[in-house]
Write an enzyme that holds these catalytic residues in place. Sequence first.
Site: not given
Length: 849
Positions: A79, A425, A588, A715, A736-739, A801
Amino acid sequence: MQKHADFSEFTVITPSADISVSRHGGRAKCLQRLLRLEMPVPRTVALSFDAVHRIAAGQIPDITPILAEFGPAPLVSVRPSSEDPDWGGPGAILNIGMNAVRHRELAETIGQAAADLIYLRFIQAYAIHVARLDPDQFDAEEASEVTIHEALLAYEEETDEAFPQDPVVQLTEVLRAMARSWEGTTARLLRQAKGAPADAGLGLVVQEMSMGLGPAESGSGVIQFVDSATGQSQVTGRYLSQSQGREGLSGEGVLYLTRDARGRSLEEHCPEVFQELLKWGEISRQRLREEMEIEFTIEAGALRVLDAVRVNRTSRAAVRIAVALAEDWIIPREEAIARIEPRALTELLHSQVDPRGKRDCFVKGIAASPGAATGRIVFTSAAAQASAARGEACILVRRETTPEDIRGMYAACAVLTERGGMTSHAAVIARGLGLPCIVGASGMSLDRRTKSLRTAEGRVFREGDIITVDGSSGQALAGEVKMLKPALDSAFTSLLRWAEDLCDIGIRANADTPADAQTARNFGAEGIGLCRTEHMFFEDDRLTVMREMIFANTPEDRASALDQLLPMQRMDFIQLFEIMQGQPVCIRLFDPPLHEFLPHSRDGLRELAGALGLPLSDVTRRVEALTEFNPMLGMRGVRLGITVPEIYDMQARAIFEATVEASERGDPVVPEIMIPLVSAKREVELVKTRIDAVAAAVRTEKGRAFDYRLGVMVETPRAALRAGEIAHHAAFLSFGTNDLTQMTYGLSRDDAGRFMGIYVQQGVFPEDPFHTLDVEGVGELLHIGAERGRAARPDVVLSVCGEHGGNPESIAFCRKAGFDYVSCSPFRVPVARLAAAQLNLQMTVRNRR
Ligand code: PEP
Ligand code: MG
């Protein structure tokens, strides 16, 4: 004569042997632990990773001394034993040592039928998995002298060699085949997808066979003591008389283990063995500190334990098992926390189909992975990836999936297959990924040419049609259906409570509506870190007033529209404050460009003209005038706040009036107000002056004192670089890590999906930076901003955020950088909390060393 490598890396597993997971793998180590518990484990030899690696490279060891460990004329099994059982490995091969002589001898001792079966099974396994011959040629079910003869002939015809009779040759070739299959590309990719390092090793265990076949009660089975789906205590498993290996899991004549309505059980059939199994189950739970599935054989009435593995489990079960072990004082709470992969919690949080809603079920299959999802049908993995790149939810529908479909499964939100079972699978991978999945939906057939699926009743669904996969019930439903938010069980709540005690960074939620806020509270968020107020203006009655405000010709008209919005906003905030019961709420100020609120279609424009009593041409011209070439970099955020200051004035007034009202009814509220898209200190000064003035006016009008905190959303790269001077006017900086990601890369967050797949595939970006924080680039700006902000104002509160806030890797970054909190969507709060607790635990362990 084959030259043997100098070979001493096999070790007989005894309680005191030098066996380790890192050299021999988890199975070898576990067998040793079972021996230490004095379980009746047959004699076993372990081959190290190094030895197996050398076998794969062609350095064949001297097999004779290994076989000699098992006495004269032994039968053995082999095995796999990888470091982590989840990384897989080649399937077990049983009855090595079987040949014509052994066949005759066995016929005398255990009977002709059993001896025939053992020999035939071995020829089949060897031909298919070692000599790699076509399985179809060896698929005989019934064993007899004749079929054995046919199988031997088929082997000889295909290989031009007689079936090997020498056990040494047999074992050599089995070891070589298993070692090589581990080094194959498919196996490597599969295990790497489960987190295995590229150079993960494989150990092998060679074990004396216990027959499971013969005149007295013999057979094989598996038993576990918890339910794999829920983690509740419950004896489950299967036993099959006159069987070997995992044959006991299926087939006719299988016995369930406990007495119940389904028929005869092992409990009645072999009560002593059943009691013994219960005893070993309890001992292994206490001493191995884990819920184990035990693979056993009954050999002429005597129990033999062949193997034990961690019970396969859903995420829901994993939480219940870990919490139950901690509550029974078997493991400390910290360990229960450390055992749960934070992202796995999302499976507990999955949507479910609302049972009260209407269901249009078009096909049923096996409920292979829980949760439900709706999306458009795609029939290939490439189509699934293309769909994901467009940001469209899709359901991957396949006859069955293969390892090549992994990328497609990653891209899909659910999977539906025509074939397969609980361990096929699609089922295994989907459970691992937490994707809702149905397999074995045999009441449908797929037509690749017309890209359609047809049900037994003649209903046809085509690529692009919307369906819902309910992986909890096994039903595939036409169209979109009502979904229920997931329920939280007591184990989940306990785990999160324990995690909260260990969490050394704040976890807030991004919540825009009272419903979001309630979810955030239910998940234990410590406040709202981002309330995007513009979402409040999209409701029907408000949208019209909002548009009136945008179209106002005079300051008086604008003031009148804002006066109508004021009480609505005030009510929004009162509700948020009340739900959050004194916890911080960070609001905001208005962020998007105004044209987002305007219609663009001709019909929409005509309707608006009617509502506002303006000529269509006038409305069209005004809409065009507001349209920008690049609105994300245009008049939005604080730029709008400065150009049309009445909007922020209204919002500030609504916040302060709500503060007074909510504080009178409940806990005192200290609202946090956040200015978006700042890039210059002067912007903050201008907004702050007006907001301070509104606060003073409301204090006077209401005759009430209240505090508030003003902060800035970082941002833009410039805001991060100038964080020092900005912090003079800001009690907090929320990144604001998106912008910020968008602007750091110069990468449109709305369009990047079109090429992100290719970029990641070609290694330009290691991952999509909108999903996983770019620690090197955006992270450096975060560091600079935090450092400069703190240098100017040591008590400035720092947070993230953007969407990254709920991501375990970003949380690690924020903790290390000394941020005060992260804020993420409410459903990610539990994941974030657990991730943070685990990071704290890891640090404590490191510091102790
Ligand atoms: C951000 O930019 O990171 C952010 C949180 O704001 P939004 O996503 O609303 O632009
Ligand atoms: Mg933003």
